[in-house]
Each structure stands twice: as C-alpha cells, then as structure tokens.
Design an enzyme around this catalytic site. Structure first.
Site, PDB file in Angstrom:
ATOM      1  N   GLU A   1       9.669   2.472  10.810  1.00 16.09           N
ATOM      2  CA  GLU A   1      10.639   3.559  10.636  1.00 16.09           C
ATOM      3  C   GLU A   1       9.839   4.845  10.684  1.00 16.09           C
ATOM      4  O   GLU A   1       8.905   5.026   9.905  1.00 16.09           O
ATOM      5  CB  GLU A   1      11.371   3.456   9.285  1.00 16.09           C
ATOM      6  CG  GLU A   1      12.361   2.325   9.191  1.00 16.09           C
ATOM      7  CD  GLU A   1      13.503   2.410  10.195  1.00 16.09           C
ATOM      8  OE1 GLU A   1      13.756   3.498  10.749  1.00 16.09           O
ATOM      9  OE2 GLU A   1      14.126   1.367  10.428  1.00 16.09           O
TER      10      GLU A   1
ATOM     11  N   CYS B   1      13.585  11.612   6.526  1.00 17.60           N
ATOM     12  CA  CYS B   1      13.643  11.324   7.966  1.00 17.60           C
ATOM     13  C   CYS B   1      15.085  11.404   8.465  1.00 17.60           C
ATOM     14  O   CYS B   1      15.325  11.541   9.663  1.00 17.60           O
ATOM     15  CB  CYS B   1      12.989   9.999   8.305  1.00 17.60           C
ATOM     16  SG  CYS B   1      13.428   8.696   7.187  1.00 17.60           S
TER      17      CYS B   1
ATOM     18  N   LYS C   1       0.840  -1.202   0.000  1.00 19.31           N
ATOM     19  CA  LYS C   1       0.000   0.000   0.000  1.00 19.31           C
ATOM     20  C   LYS C   1       0.878   1.255   0.000  1.00 19.31           C
ATOM     21  O   LYS C   1       1.439   1.626   1.022  1.00 19.31           O
ATOM     22  CB  LYS C   1      -0.906   0.060   1.238  1.00 19.31           C
ATOM     23  CG  LYS C   1      -1.968   1.128   1.075  1.00 19.31           C
ATOM     24  CD  LYS C   1      -2.429   1.762   2.350  1.00 19.31           C
ATOM     25  CE  LYS C   1      -1.656   2.961   2.765  1.00 19.31           C
ATOM     26  NZ  LYS C   1      -1.699   4.124   1.869  1.00 19.31           N
TER      27      LYS C   1
ATOM     28  N   GLU D   1       9.620  17.119  14.873  1.00 21.99           N
ATOM     29  CA  GLU D   1       9.991  16.972  13.461  1.00 21.99           C
ATOM     30  C   GLU D   1       9.119  17.884  12.602  1.00 21.99           C
ATOM     31  O   GLU D   1       7.896  17.833  12.685  1.00 21.99           O
ATOM     32  CB  GLU D   1       9.813  15.511  13.010  1.00 21.99           C
ATOM     33  CG  GLU D   1      10.347  15.302  11.612  1.00 21.99           C
ATOM     34  CD  GLU D   1      10.270  13.854  11.152  1.00 21.99           C
ATOM     35  OE1 GLU D   1       9.200  13.258  11.281  1.00 21.99           O
ATOM     36  OE2 GLU D   1      11.284  13.336  10.654  1.00 21.99           O
TER      37      GLU D   1
HETATM   38  P1  ADP Z   1       2.997  10.967   6.301  1.00 18.39           P
HETATM   39  O1  ADP Z   1       3.109  12.184   7.138  1.00 18.39           O
HETATM   40  O2  ADP Z   1       4.273  10.484   5.698  1.00 18.39           O
HETATM   41  O3  ADP Z   1       1.836  10.963   5.363  1.00 18.39           O
HETATM   42  P2  ADP Z   1       1.605   8.859   7.690  1.00 18.39           P
HETATM   43  O4  ADP Z   1       2.071   8.125   8.875  1.00 18.39           O
HETATM   44  O5  ADP Z   1       0.314   9.599   7.776  1.00 18.39           O
HETATM   45  O6  ADP Z   1       2.788   9.826   7.354  1.00 18.39           O
HETATM   46  O7  ADP Z   1       1.520   7.934   6.421  1.00 18.39           O
HETATM   47  C1  ADP Z   1       2.437   6.902   6.145  1.00 18.39           C
HETATM   48  C2  ADP Z   1       1.685   5.741   5.540  1.00 18.39           C
HETATM   49  O8  ADP Z   1       0.791   5.220   6.523  1.00 18.39           O
HETATM   50  C3  ADP Z   1       0.814   6.109   4.342  1.00 18.39           C
HETATM   51  O9  ADP Z   1       0.857   5.063   3.385  1.00 18.39           O
HETATM   52  C4  ADP Z   1      -0.567   6.209   4.944  1.00 18.39           C
HETATM   53  O10 ADP Z   1      -1.605   5.979   4.025  1.00 18.39           O
HETATM   54  C5  ADP Z   1      -0.513   5.108   5.987  1.00 18.39           C
HETATM   55  N1  ADP Z   1      -1.515   5.257   7.055  1.00 18.39           N
HETATM   56  C6  ADP Z   1      -2.062   6.396   7.524  1.00 18.39           C
HETATM   57  N2  ADP Z   1      -2.960   6.122   8.502  1.00 18.39           N
HETATM   58  C7  ADP Z   1      -2.984   4.786   8.652  1.00 18.39           C
HETATM   59  C8  ADP Z   1      -3.685   3.879   9.501  1.00 18.39           C
HETATM   60  N3  ADP Z   1      -4.574   4.321  10.403  1.00 18.39           N
HETATM   61  N4  ADP Z   1      -3.459   2.576   9.377  1.00 18.39           N
HETATM   62  C9  ADP Z   1      -2.537   2.105   8.490  1.00 18.39           C
HETATM   63  N5  ADP Z   1      -1.859   2.903   7.674  1.00 18.39           N
HETATM   64  C10 ADP Z   1      -2.045   4.222   7.735  1.00 18.39           C
END
Ligand code: ADP
Length: 491
Positions: A247, A281, A170, A380
């Site tokens: 990470e 990061c 994903k 951050e």
């Molecule tokens: P960023 O600030 O890099 O967008 P996120 O942590 O929001 O950081 O997103 C990183 C990944 O985690 C993306 O692929 C996002 O779609 C996914 N993501 C966000 N929320 C969830 C969740 N509740 N469960 C699983 N994956 C998630």
C-alpha cells in the site's frame, strides 16, 4: 530503554533512538531499541520455528487471544490514544479514534477465526470430490509507516495471526511507542513464544533482513512508492520468491459539481485535505471544482480554513496537529515553493506557525489556479497542502480525476444521482466516496487501490484472507463409481 520482543523474550539492543513529540521537540516519549540484522534474523528464526504449531493451533485459541487484544486496546483507548498523538502529532480525538479502530480490527479478526470456510465441489470425473481450502502462508514480515502507528500494524498483525501465520513486525522508526504498547498487549493476551516478534529498527537493516531471509514467506508493506517498489523487486527476485502486498501513495481527487451542497463539499474538502495534518494516503490533495460553484467553494473553503486551530496535538480545541518531523515539514514547504514557482496562487495558509512549544506547525495551505500537470497536482506531498483545479463540467472533472499515476481513493460531492452513479462506475480508484471525505474508512470492508497506489490483494475485512492464506485444491476418489483417474481435458 525499551526492548525488542524476540522468541518469547524481551531482548536488549545495543542501539537506541529517541521518540520525539512533534508538538514539542523537547519532549522525548522514550528511548526505543533499534535492532541489528542479527536480532532481526533471530526473530525470523523464532517465527519460523513457531509456525508448524501455530498454523495447526485451535481456532478457539486464536479467537480468544485476538479478542483479548481487541478488548484491552478498547478499554485503554484514552491512554493509548494519548501516547499515539504525542508521538505522531495527530489530534487527541484522532488518536483515540485510531486506537478504537485498532481494537475493533482485532475483534473483527477474532470472529474471522471462527468463520474460515472452504468449498466442496464435484469433480468432472465420477466419484471424485474436490475440496478447496485455505492454509496459512508461513512467516510474514510486516513493515509499517508512521502515519497510522497502531491501526496499520493492527490491520496486518490481526489477520496474519488469525489465519495461522507467524509474524515479524517492524514498525516505522518515528513511532515505536504505539508499536511497543500494542506488542505488550498481544504478549499479555497469551501469544505463544515465537508466534509474534517485535523488531524495531531501521528499514535498511531490519526491513532488509526480512526481505533477504529465505525463512520469510510473505511481506506486507505500507509506505512510500519508492520503498514499496524496492520491496516488491526484492520479494520477486529473491529465492524463494515471496508473496508481497504493497500500500503506497495517493493523489486522491475530490470532485465538486455545481449542484453540490456547499456545506457538505466544504466539510469534505477540509476533512479530506487537512485532518490528520493531511498525512493520510487517502487524503485529497486535488479538489476538482466545476465552474458554476468554483468561486463560492474557494471562498467558503478559505474562510473555514482561517478558523482551523493548528496547535499541540494534545491540547483540547486543536483541529490540526503538527507535521510529523523536520524532514516532512521541509518536504511540505518545498512543495509550497514549487507551487508558487509553477504559477499557482497560494489562496490561503502555507506559513510556519509559532506555538508555546517548539514543534513542526504549518498553516494548512490551499492553492488555486492549479493545472493538473503541475507537480503539486501530480506528486504526493503528504502534508496539509491541497490544490483546487477548475473544470468546465462533470466530464472534464472526471477526466482530470483519473489523470494521475495513483488510484487509491476518490470522491464526488453532488446531488445528482446520475453523476454520482457514473462517477462510482468510472473513477479509476480502489475506493469511491459520494458526499463523504476521501479518507475515513470502515474497518470491516476491503481497503486498497489501483495503479501506482497498491499492489497485490486488498487489506482488511474478509478480503484480507487473500493475502494471508494460500489456497489448496484437494481431490479425493471415494470408490462410489468407476475409477477414472484421468479424462480428456484433465491435467
Ligand atoms: P515513509 O515516508 O512513510 O517513512 P518509507 O517507505 O520510507 O515511507 O517507510 C515505510 C516503512 O518502510 C518504514 O517502516 C521504513 O522503516 C521501511 N523501510 C524503509 N526503507 C526500507 C528498505 N530498504 N527495506 C525495507 N523496509 C524499508
């Protein structure tokens, strides 16, 4: 509209979302499918069904597929780099560099398919051998962020497949284009149906479906700290529990000592803080500078910053591309306001910039008179916003460097062997750089951090096997001695 890839087929989705170029918001890279929970579940089921055969597949087959993928990525690095820079906003040389690295990662893990080793030891009992081998884990859910649209997927997908796991991938919502292109290459290389599945879509829907599914054995996640924590909680409280690797963020220190080569220190500072628009990061947003060089360093840094060209990622001559989207830009501007309110001095930059096309252009910002307790030094920001923190001497600089909830990368610029060696031993970080930027790592060695930055085994290089395999210890009595099934001390 581009489709998801589930169970060996390209599948239409009922929903789609536009992929927008941050250098020119009028440019839509494409309309990409957004999967529903049911589609995510179908991908998981396909990966689950494909696991028994793939986990026992020939290492030659796995090698050949991964090698083909790596070779094609590298052969198409200019075109794929262009797509990446167009959808993410890093400069074209950075985009092409990232694509090359993704190809090298696949080539490296192609080789690893042929180097899977175990151990054989004598037992403490007579005529018994102990074999220690590694086996694949099962279906692995891969959740990736937007800032490295092809390299991070590559460093998760390649080892997952090399070690015999099946994959549900994903990508981040903002960068489906690179993920889709990478998936096409993997499919063209001959990956059997169900072994690799692409489900683009929302974290809260597709990610959530992976976290809930009893058919997923492990999750490798890269993203924000807050999402990472939720992911880990769901992995350990689910039934069955999932193996998890995270990470997350960084607030990486870069120490500059009085005896540093000023040019090296400034180049390290500029690269660490502002290249890739500070959206790494491993970026350094805390430059800790000792008294004797502080003013000279700030003067040289700000002068160098004034020469940086911020413009369309695809234009030649651009040093810094746009911020990835409006919400990240709002976050950067908000932290610039917070820094000023906290009493730090905005020594350079921090202004919104207008260019020929509508995009999220921000002038790199450098704060001085920063105390390590300020929010701009603790949280951050994930943009082209850095701080300079003054330190009395090396000892104080080291204390400040380690005074952070994070621990991914750290750097020091010095010509003193004594201080460089001490820093390597005492920096509380997964990676230490001497006279080098905090970001920019090789593809064949471990990557990861400590404290709030990472959780679980390291990624990349041979260390990747720790997460993508599970260890088996097998005992065999071979009859060449007395039968002693149990001895004192054996369980
Ligand atoms: P960023 O600030 O890099 O967008 P996120 O942590 O929001 O950081 O997103 C990183 C990944 O985690 C993306 O692929 C996002 O779609 C996914 N993501 C966000 N929320 C969830 C969740 N509740 N469960 C699983 N994956 C998630």
């Amino acid at each position: 509209m581009t489709k998801n890839y589930i169970a060996g087929e390209w599948v239409n989705a009922t929903e789609a979302s536009p992929d927008i170029n941050p250098s020119n918001t009028g440019d839509v890279v494409g309309e990409f499918a957004r999967a529903s929970a049911a589609e995510a579940e179908a991908a998981i089921a396909a990966a689950h069904d494909a696991f028994p055969a793939w986990s026992r597949s020939s290492i030659q087959l796995r090698h050949d597929i991964l090698k083909k993928v790596g070779d094609e990525i590298i052969a198409r690095k200019d075109e794929l780099g262009r797509l990446l820079s167009r959808e993410e906003g890093k400069t074209l040389p950075e985009g092409i560099g990232e694509v090359t690295r993704a190809g090298q990662i696949f080539q490296f893990f192609a080789g690893e398919c042929l180097r899977m080793a175990g151990e054989k030891l004598p037992s403490v009992r007579p005529a018994i051998d102990v074999e220690i081998t590694r086996e694949p884990v099962g279906v692995i859910g891969l959740i990736t962020p937007w800032n490295f649209p092809i390299a991070i997927p590559a460093w998760k997908i390649a080892p997952a497949l090399a070690y015999g796991n099946t994959v549900v991938f994903k990508p981040a919502e903002l960068v489906p284009g690179s993920a889709h292109a990478l998936s096409e290459i993997i499919i063209k290389a001959g990956i059997p149906a169900g072994v690799f599945n692409l489900v683009m879509g929302r974290g809260s829907i597709v990610g959530e479906a992976m976290l809930k599914s009893p058919k997923v054995s492990a999750i490798s996640f890269t993203g924000s700290v807050s999402t990472g924590r939720q992911v880990a909680m769901k992995c350990v409280t689910g039934d069955p529990m999932k193996k998890v690797q995270l990470e997350m963020g960084g607030k990486n220190p870069m120490v500059v000592l009085d005896d540093a080569d000023l040019n090296v220190a400034v180049e390290c500072g500029i690269n660490s803080a502002f290249f890739s628009t500070g959206q790494r990061c491993t970026a350094s947003s805390r430059i800790i500078v000792t008294d004797g060089i502080h003013d000279r360093f700030v003067q040289a840094m700000t002068e160098r910053m004034r020469g940086l060209v911020v413009d369309d990622a695809l234009k030649s001559g651009t040093h810094i591309g746009p911020v990835v989207d409006q919400s990240q830009l709002d976050q950067d501007l908000n932290y610039i306001r917070i820094g000023k309110d906290e009493g730090a001095t905005l020594a350079q930059g921090g202004e919104l910039l207008k260019r020929d096309t509508p995009g999220f252009y921000l002038e790199p910002a450098l704060f001085t008179n920063v105390d390590n307790s300020m929010r701009i030094a603790r949280e951050e920001i994930f943009g082209p916003v850095a701080t300079v923190i003054r330190a009395r001497d090396y000892e104080e600089a080291l204390d400040i460097a380690n005074d952070t909830p994070f621990g991914l990368s750290s750097g020091i610029c010095t010509t003193s062997l004594k201080h460089a060696s001490h820093f390597k031993r005492n920096a509380e970080a997964g990676m230490v750089m001497v006279n080098l930027p905090t970001a920019g790592v090789d593809y064949h060695v471990p990557f990861g951090g400590r404290k709030g930055s990472s959780y679980g085994p390291r990624e990349q290089g041979r260390y990747a096997e720790e997460f993508y395999t599970t260890v088996k210890t097998a005992y065999t009595f071979d009859g060449n001695g007395p039968y002693v099934p149990k001895t004192k001390g054996s369980e």
